[in-house]
Write an enzyme that holds these catalytic residues in place. Structure first.
Site, mmCIF file in Angstrom:
data_model
loop_
_atom_site.group_PDB
_atom_site.id
_atom_site.type_symbol
_atom_site.label_atom_id
_atom_site.label_comp_id
_atom_site.label_asym_id
_atom_site.label_seq_id
_atom_site.Cartn_x
_atom_site.Cartn_y
_atom_site.Cartn_z
ATOM 1 N N GLU A 1 -6.634 4.458 7.946
ATOM 2 C CA GLU A 1 -6.535 5.895 7.643
ATOM 3 C C GLU A 1 -7.855 6.413 7.063
ATOM 4 O O GLU A 1 -8.222 7.569 7.277
ATOM 5 C CB GLU A 1 -5.341 6.147 6.707
ATOM 6 C CG GLU A 1 -4.031 6.047 7.486
ATOM 7 C CD GLU A 1 -2.884 5.398 6.739
ATOM 8 O OE1 GLU A 1 -2.871 5.408 5.504
ATOM 9 O OE2 GLU A 1 -1.982 4.867 7.431
ATOM 10 N N GLY B 1 2.782 2.495 10.714
ATOM 11 C CA GLY B 1 3.683 3.625 10.531
ATOM 12 C C GLY B 1 4.422 4.043 11.790
ATOM 13 O O GLY B 1 5.009 5.113 11.846
ATOM 14 N N ASN C 1 0.860 -1.178 0.000
ATOM 15 C CA ASN C 1 0.000 0.000 0.000
ATOM 16 C C ASN C 1 0.901 1.234 0.000
ATOM 17 O O ASN C 1 1.489 1.568 1.023
ATOM 18 C CB ASN C 1 -0.895 -0.036 1.248
ATOM 19 C CG ASN C 1 -1.733 1.215 1.390
ATOM 20 O OD1 ASN C 1 -1.781 2.048 0.480
ATOM 21 N ND2 ASN C 1 -2.395 1.354 2.530
ATOM 22 N N TRP C 2 0.978 1.877 -1.154
ATOM 23 C CA TRP C 2 1.894 3.021 -1.278
ATOM 24 C C TRP C 2 1.335 4.283 -0.633
ATOM 25 O O TRP C 2 2.010 5.292 -0.568
ATOM 26 C CB TRP C 2 2.193 3.298 -2.762
ATOM 27 C CG TRP C 2 2.883 2.172 -3.465
ATOM 28 C CD1 TRP C 2 3.211 0.946 -2.949
ATOM 29 C CD2 TRP C 2 3.338 2.169 -4.820
ATOM 30 N NE1 TRP C 2 3.845 0.190 -3.907
ATOM 31 C CE2 TRP C 2 3.941 0.915 -5.066
ATOM 32 C CE3 TRP C 2 3.288 3.109 -5.857
ATOM 33 C CZ2 TRP C 2 4.491 0.578 -6.296
ATOM 34 C CZ3 TRP C 2 3.833 2.774 -7.089
ATOM 35 C CH2 TRP C 2 4.433 1.516 -7.297
ATOM 36 N N LYS C 3 0.070 4.242 -0.232
ATOM 37 C CA LYS C 3 -0.595 5.416 0.343
ATOM 38 C C LYS C 3 -0.391 6.621 -0.590
ATOM 39 O O LYS C 3 -0.305 6.438 -1.811
ATOM 40 C CB LYS C 3 -0.089 5.659 1.764
ATOM 41 C CG LYS C 3 -0.197 4.378 2.614
ATOM 42 C CD LYS C 3 0.010 4.569 4.074
ATOM 43 C CE LYS C 3 -0.141 3.228 4.777
ATOM 44 N NZ LYS C 3 0.012 3.328 6.224
ATOM 45 N N SER D 1 3.909 -1.839 10.273
ATOM 46 C CA SER D 1 5.369 -1.827 10.455
ATOM 47 C C SER D 1 6.034 -3.150 10.050
ATOM 48 O O SER D 1 6.969 -3.608 10.714
ATOM 49 C CB SER D 1 5.733 -1.426 11.888
ATOM 50 O OG SER D 1 5.286 -0.109 12.153
ATOM 51 N N GLY E 1 3.062 -1.080 4.246
ATOM 52 C CA GLY E 1 3.021 0.343 3.918
ATOM 53 C C GLY E 1 4.411 0.842 3.555
ATOM 54 O O GLY E 1 4.903 0.618 2.447
ATOM 55 N N GLY E 2 5.069 1.492 4.489
ATOM 56 C CA GLY E 2 6.357 2.157 4.236
ATOM 57 C C GLY E 2 7.367 1.299 3.485
ATOM 58 O O GLY E 2 7.988 1.773 2.522
ATOM 59 N N HIS F 1 -9.461 0.834 5.263
ATOM 60 C CA HIS F 1 -8.131 1.046 5.852
ATOM 61 C C HIS F 1 -8.251 1.992 7.050
ATOM 62 O O HIS F 1 -9.079 2.898 7.054
ATOM 63 C CB HIS F 1 -7.178 1.636 4.809
ATOM 64 C CG HIS F 1 -5.766 1.653 5.289
ATOM 65 N ND1 HIS F 1 -5.282 2.656 6.101
ATOM 66 C CD2 HIS F 1 -4.746 0.772 5.120
ATOM 67 C CE1 HIS F 1 -4.010 2.384 6.387
ATOM 68 N NE2 HIS F 1 -3.667 1.250 5.806
ATOM 69 N N GLU G 1 -4.893 -4.950 10.705
ATOM 70 C CA GLU G 1 -3.876 -3.912 10.890
ATOM 71 C C GLU G 1 -4.166 -3.152 12.182
ATOM 72 O O GLU G 1 -5.011 -2.243 12.203
ATOM 73 C CB GLU G 1 -3.903 -2.931 9.720
ATOM 74 C CG GLU G 1 -3.550 -3.556 8.395
ATOM 75 C CD GLU G 1 -2.998 -2.506 7.420
ATOM 76 O OE1 GLU G 1 -1.837 -2.641 7.026
ATOM 77 O OE2 GLU G 1 -3.725 -1.551 7.093
#
Ligand code: 13P
Length: 255
Positions: A97, A172, A10-12, A212, A233-234, A95, A166
């Site tokens: 977010e 993050g 997930n590149w957000k 993470s 993610g990151g 998600h 998640e």
């Protein structure tokens, strides 16, 4: 039947057009044909079409990060499930977010899920508790509420359905859930799916862990019996790290 592992990146809201193209190219080079695993890239919406074009003919698949439930209309800024059909294979729904930054409700999540399922795309339904909720011992109840609400209008789950667990406190933050904590929550997700749809669909349902994840912790997480893959993610923005994560999951689940 063993569940097919699935790792999604997930590149957000990261990467401009050229950086996205470069990453897609590096990942295709490193991951195309990796056996026994589904690999899904979820770039920002403006890069979906280019990413899909670039990945055509490869084993890598494309996912959207969000969707709106109405098919079309005066909904400025939104993208409908109908518009994603034929472009993406997967759609992330619910998600944290979306829920906590944009105020999406359980009911919104249910409508999105219905829209995506109705058009034959594969949802990645994300659920997870806040830190306060975990500390108050509410994790099982939160997961149950989020899943039951999302499934309100769903009669049956499609083959290969994906739930992503998640925990919000792990996203993050560098605070990964331990493999044991992640396993416990993912097993609970499977139990809720079993209560709602029966043992067969629950056994077939793929449950990812996200929060993470990195190249160092991926194998230990993937070694858990109820963790069928990872939502990253990151670390998915780094070709080397994401390639290592996918390879670690394929190796752990394949062995
Ligand atoms: P991080 O891997 O950056 O913690 O993000 C997890 C996530 O939200 C993936 O959807």
């Amino acid at each position: 039947m063993p569940r097919r592992p699935i790792v999604a990146g997930n590149w957000k809201m990261h990467l401009n057009r050229s950086a996205a193209a470069e990453l897609v190219s590096a990942l295709r080079g490193g991951l195309d044909g990796l056996a026994g695993i589904d690999v899904v890239l979820c770039p920002p919406a403006p890069w979906l079409a280019e990413t899909a074009d670039h990945l055509r003919g490869s084993s890598l698949e494309v996912g959207a990060q969000n969707v709106y439930w109405e098919p079309h209309g005066a909904f400025t800024g939104e993208v409908s499930a109908a518009m994603l059909t034929g472009l993406v294979d997967y759609v992330i729904i619910g998600h944290s977010e979306r829920r906590h930054v944009f105020g999406e409700t359980d009911e919104d999540t249910a409508k999105k899920l219905d829209a995506v399922l109705g058009l034959g795309m594969q949802p990645i339904l994300a659920v997870g508790e806040l830190r306060e909720e975990r500390e108050a011992g509410q994790t099982p109840a939160i997961l149950e509420r989020q899943l039951r609400a999302a499934f309100a209008n769903v009669d049956r789950l499609p083959e290969g359905f994906v739930v992503a667990y998640e925990p919000v406190w792990a996203i993050g933050t560098g605070l990964t859930a331990t493999p044991e904590i992640a396993q416990q929550a993912c097993a609970h997700v499977r139990r809720i799916v079993a209560e709602r749809f029966g043992d067969g669909p629950a056994e077939a349902c793929r449950v990812q862990y996200g929060g993470s994840v990195n190249a160092e912790n991926a194998a230990a997480l993937a070694a858990q019996s109820d963790i069928d893959g990872l939502l990253v993610g990151g670390a998915s923005l780094n070709a080397e790290a994401f390639t290592a994560i996918c390879r670690a999951v394929a190796a752990t689940k394949g062995s």
